[in-house]
Scaffold this motif. Structure first.
Motif, short mmCIF file in Angstrom:
data_model
loop_
_atom_site.label_atom_id
_atom_site.label_comp_id
_atom_site.label_asym_id
_atom_site.label_seq_id
_atom_site.Cartn_x
_atom_site.Cartn_y
_atom_site.Cartn_z
N LEU A 121 39.40 -33.03 -8.56
CA LEU A 121 40.30 -32.52 -9.59
C LEU A 121 40.41 -33.52 -10.75
O LEU A 121 40.67 -34.71 -10.53
CB LEU A 121 41.68 -32.27 -8.99
CG LEU A 121 42.77 -31.75 -9.92
CD1 LEU A 121 42.42 -30.36 -10.46
CD2 LEU A 121 44.12 -31.72 -9.19
N ASP A 122 40.20 -33.05 -11.96
CA ASP A 122 40.29 -33.87 -13.18
C ASP A 122 39.31 -35.04 -13.16
O ASP A 122 39.49 -36.02 -13.90
CB ASP A 122 41.71 -34.41 -13.37
CG ASP A 122 42.75 -33.32 -13.51
OD1 ASP A 122 42.47 -32.32 -14.20
OD2 ASP A 122 43.85 -33.45 -12.91
N SER A 161 49.04 -41.11 -11.62
CA SER A 161 48.86 -42.47 -12.13
C SER A 161 47.38 -42.77 -12.36
O SER A 161 47.01 -43.43 -13.33
CB SER A 161 49.48 -43.49 -11.17
OG SER A 161 48.75 -43.59 -9.96
N LEU A 162 46.51 -42.31 -11.47
CA LEU A 162 45.08 -42.54 -11.65
C LEU A 162 44.55 -41.78 -12.86
O LEU A 162 43.70 -42.29 -13.60
CB LEU A 162 44.33 -42.12 -10.39
CG LEU A 162 44.62 -42.95 -9.13
CD1 LEU A 162 43.98 -42.31 -7.91
CD2 LEU A 162 44.13 -44.39 -9.30
N LEU A 163 45.06 -40.59 -13.09
CA LEU A 163 44.65 -39.82 -14.27
C LEU A 163 45.12 -40.51 -15.54
O LEU A 163 44.39 -40.59 -16.53
CB LEU A 163 45.23 -38.40 -14.19
CG LEU A 163 44.83 -37.43 -15.30
CD1 LEU A 163 43.32 -37.24 -15.34
CD2 LEU A 163 45.52 -36.09 -15.10
N GLY A 164 46.34 -41.06 -15.50
CA GLY A 164 46.84 -41.79 -16.65
C GLY A 164 46.02 -43.03 -16.93
O GLY A 164 45.71 -43.33 -18.09
N ASN A 165 45.63 -43.75 -15.88
CA ASN A 165 44.80 -44.93 -16.07
C ASN A 165 43.44 -44.57 -16.63
O ASN A 165 42.87 -45.29 -17.46
CB ASN A 165 44.62 -45.65 -14.73
CG ASN A 165 45.88 -46.30 -14.23
OD1 ASN A 165 46.82 -46.53 -15.02
ND2 ASN A 165 45.95 -46.57 -12.95
N LYS A 166 42.91 -43.42 -16.21
CA LYS A 166 41.62 -42.95 -16.74
C LYS A 166 41.73 -42.66 -18.24
O LYS A 166 40.86 -43.03 -19.02
CB LYS A 166 41.17 -41.70 -16.01
CG LYS A 166 39.84 -41.13 -16.47
CD LYS A 166 39.46 -39.86 -15.72
CE LYS A 166 38.15 -39.30 -16.22
NZ LYS A 166 37.79 -38.03 -15.53
N ILE A 179 39.69 -44.51 -21.26
CA ILE A 179 38.87 -43.79 -22.24
C ILE A 179 39.33 -44.11 -23.66
O ILE A 179 38.53 -44.35 -24.57
CB ILE A 179 38.98 -42.26 -21.98
CG1 ILE A 179 38.27 -41.91 -20.66
CG2 ILE A 179 38.35 -41.48 -23.12
CD1 ILE A 179 38.46 -40.47 -20.23
N GLY A 180 40.66 -44.17 -23.85
CA GLY A 180 41.20 -44.49 -25.17
C GLY A 180 40.79 -45.88 -25.62
O GLY A 180 40.40 -46.10 -26.77
#
Length: 365
Positions: free
Chosen positions: A169-170, A351-356, A360-361
Motif C-alpha cells: 500500500l502506497d 509515519s513511514l509514508l510521511g518519511n517517504k 522525496i521532497g
C-alpha cells in the motif's frame, strides 16, 4: 510508545472447571479480545502462528483480516510469522493484501517458532533454521521493494521476472519486527536491515535479553541506521491483575500451576522473581513494567499476554479493562518522562509514508 497484547492462541482446559473450549469458541474469543483491546484504548493486537494442536492460529492473515473489519484504529501484527517454513512469496502477497484491507494498520513479526516438527510438515529441515530465516527474509525484503524480481537461492526454486501482487500500500512495505528469545543471528539480521527487534521478554531473566538487545542496538548503529538509542525495540510481557496482590495471585495460581509451559516447575513466586511475569495489583504491574526501561533503555512497543492457559473469556475481558483504564494510561505518562527527543516512536504506515514524502521532497530540492 505503543502498548498492546499478543496471544499464542492456545486451546487449554480451565483448571478450575476442567472444561476445554472448542476451537470455534477459542477463535471467536480471540476476535472478541482483539476488538476489546481497541475499545479500552490499546494500540496493538498480535497473534501467533501455529500449525499443531492445542493452538488455533494456523492462518493469522485470515483472523487479522476479520479483526480489521471490526476495528478502525488497532495496529494488527503477528507474534510470530514463521519465516522459515512459509514461502516468502506467499508472505509477501498475503500481508500486502491484509495491509490494503486494513488501510495500512499492519506490521508483522518474523520468527522461527518454537515447534520443531513444523519444519518437515512444510518440507524443511530444522537444522537449517537460521539459514532459512536469513535467506527467506532477504527474498521477502526484495519482493516488497522491487516491482520485478530475479532471484536464486538455496531453499526454493528461482524467480525470473516475478512481480508479487498486490504491491504494498502506497509503496510502503509493512514494518517488520524480528522476534527472538535466544538467537544473536536474528538480532544481527534485524540490525542489518534497520528493522525492529522484538525480544519476547517472558520466560527468561532480564540479563539474557539485555545481551540480545545490546547487540541489536550496537549493530543498528554499526550499519548506519541511527544511534543505538534510536534502534527500534519491542518487549513482551505477561500480567495478571487483581484489585489486591493476594487476590491476583490466588486467582492466577491454578492457571500457572497447570500451564503447559510455565507450570510443573518453579513456584509462581519463584517464577515472578526470575522473569518479567507480573501477578499483582495495578500498581505492581506499573512498577515492574517501568523497570524494563532501566534494563533495556527507551523502547517503542510493549505487548502483554493476558489470555491463554485456560483463562476464561470473561476474566480476560476484565484484565483488558484494568489494563486499558488503570495501567496503560499511567505507563504512557511515565515512559514519556525523560524520553530523549531523538528516540523515535514505533513506526506506523502513516509515519513511514510521511518519511517517504519528506525524502522525496528533499531529493527534489
Amino acid at each position: 510508545m505503543q502498548f498492546g497484547i499478543f496471544s499464542v492462541g492456545d486451546v487449554t482446559a480451565d483448571p478450575n472447571t476442567g472444561r476445554t473450549p472448542t476451537e470455534y469458541e477459542r477463535i471467536k474469543a480471540i476476535t472478541q479480545i482483539a476488538v476489546k483491546a481497541e475499545e479500552v484504548g490499546l494500540d496493538v493486537f498480535a497473534i501467533g502462528e501455529h500449525h499443531n494442536p492445542p493452538f488455533i492460529p494456523s492462518s493469522p492473515t485470515t483472523l487479522l483480516a476479520h479483526v480489521a473489519a471490526r476495528t478502525s484504529r488497532l495496529v494488527l501484527s503477528t507474534s510470530t510469522t514463521l519465516i522459515t517454513t512459509n514461502d516468502p512469496v506467499k508472505i509477501a502477497e498475503d500481508y500486502a493484501m491484509l495491509q490494503h484491507l486494513a488501510d495500512g494498520r499492519v506490521d508483522l513479526m518474523m520468527g522461527r517458532g518454537n515447534t520443531g516438527p513444523v519444519y518437515p510438515w512444510f518440507g524443511q529441515d530444522i537444522r537449517q533454521g537460521i539459514p532459512l530465516a536469513i535467506e527467506n527474509y532477504a527474498l521477502l525484503h526484495k519482493l516488497w521493494r522491487e516491482d520485478v524480481v530475479d532471484w536464486k537461492g538455496r531453499f526454493r526454486t528461482p524467480l525470473q521476472g516475478f512481480t508479487s501482487t498486490p504491491r504494498p500500500l502506497d509503496g510502503i512495505p509493512p514494518f517488520v519486527w524480528h522476534g527472538s528469545i535466544r538467537s544473536p543471528e536474528i538480532a544481527e539480521q534485524a540490525a542489518y536491515y534497520g528493522d525492529g527487534f522484538f525480544a519476547n521478554n517472558i520466560f527468561w531473566p532480564k540479563e539474557h535479553f539485555q545481551r540480545l538487545i545490546g547487540l541489536y542496538r550496537d549493530r543498528f548503529e554499526h550499519y548506519g541506521h541511527g544511534t543505538r538509542e534510536q534502534a527500534i525495540v519491542g518487549l513482551g510481557g505477561q500480567v495478571h491483575v487483581g484489585a489486591r496482590s493476594q487476590d491476583a495471585i490466588a486467582e492466577f495460581r491454578p492457571y500457572f500451576d497447570n500451564h503447559p509451559v510455565m507450570g510443573h516447575g518453579p513456584s509462581l513466586e519463584e517464577y515472578m522473581a526470575e522473569t518479567p511475569l507480573t501477578v499483582g495489583s495495578p500498581q505492581e504491574v506499573i512498577d515492574k513494567t517501568l523497570t524494563f526501561r532501566d534494563s533495556f533503555g527507551d523502547y517503542q512497543r510493549q505487548l502483554f499476554i493476558v489470555d491463554g492457559g485456560g483463562l476464561p473469556l470473561p476474566k480476560v475481558m476484565e484484565q483488558l479493562e484494568i489494563l486499558g483504564e488503570r495501567i496503560v494510561p499511567v505507563l504512557r505518562k511515565e515512559f514519556a518522562i525523560g524520553r530523549p527527543a531523538n528516540v523515535p516512536g514505533a513506526p506506523t504506515h502513516a509515519s513511514l509514508l510521511g518519511n517517504k514524502g519528506l525524502a522525496i521532497g528533499a531529493h527534489q530540492q
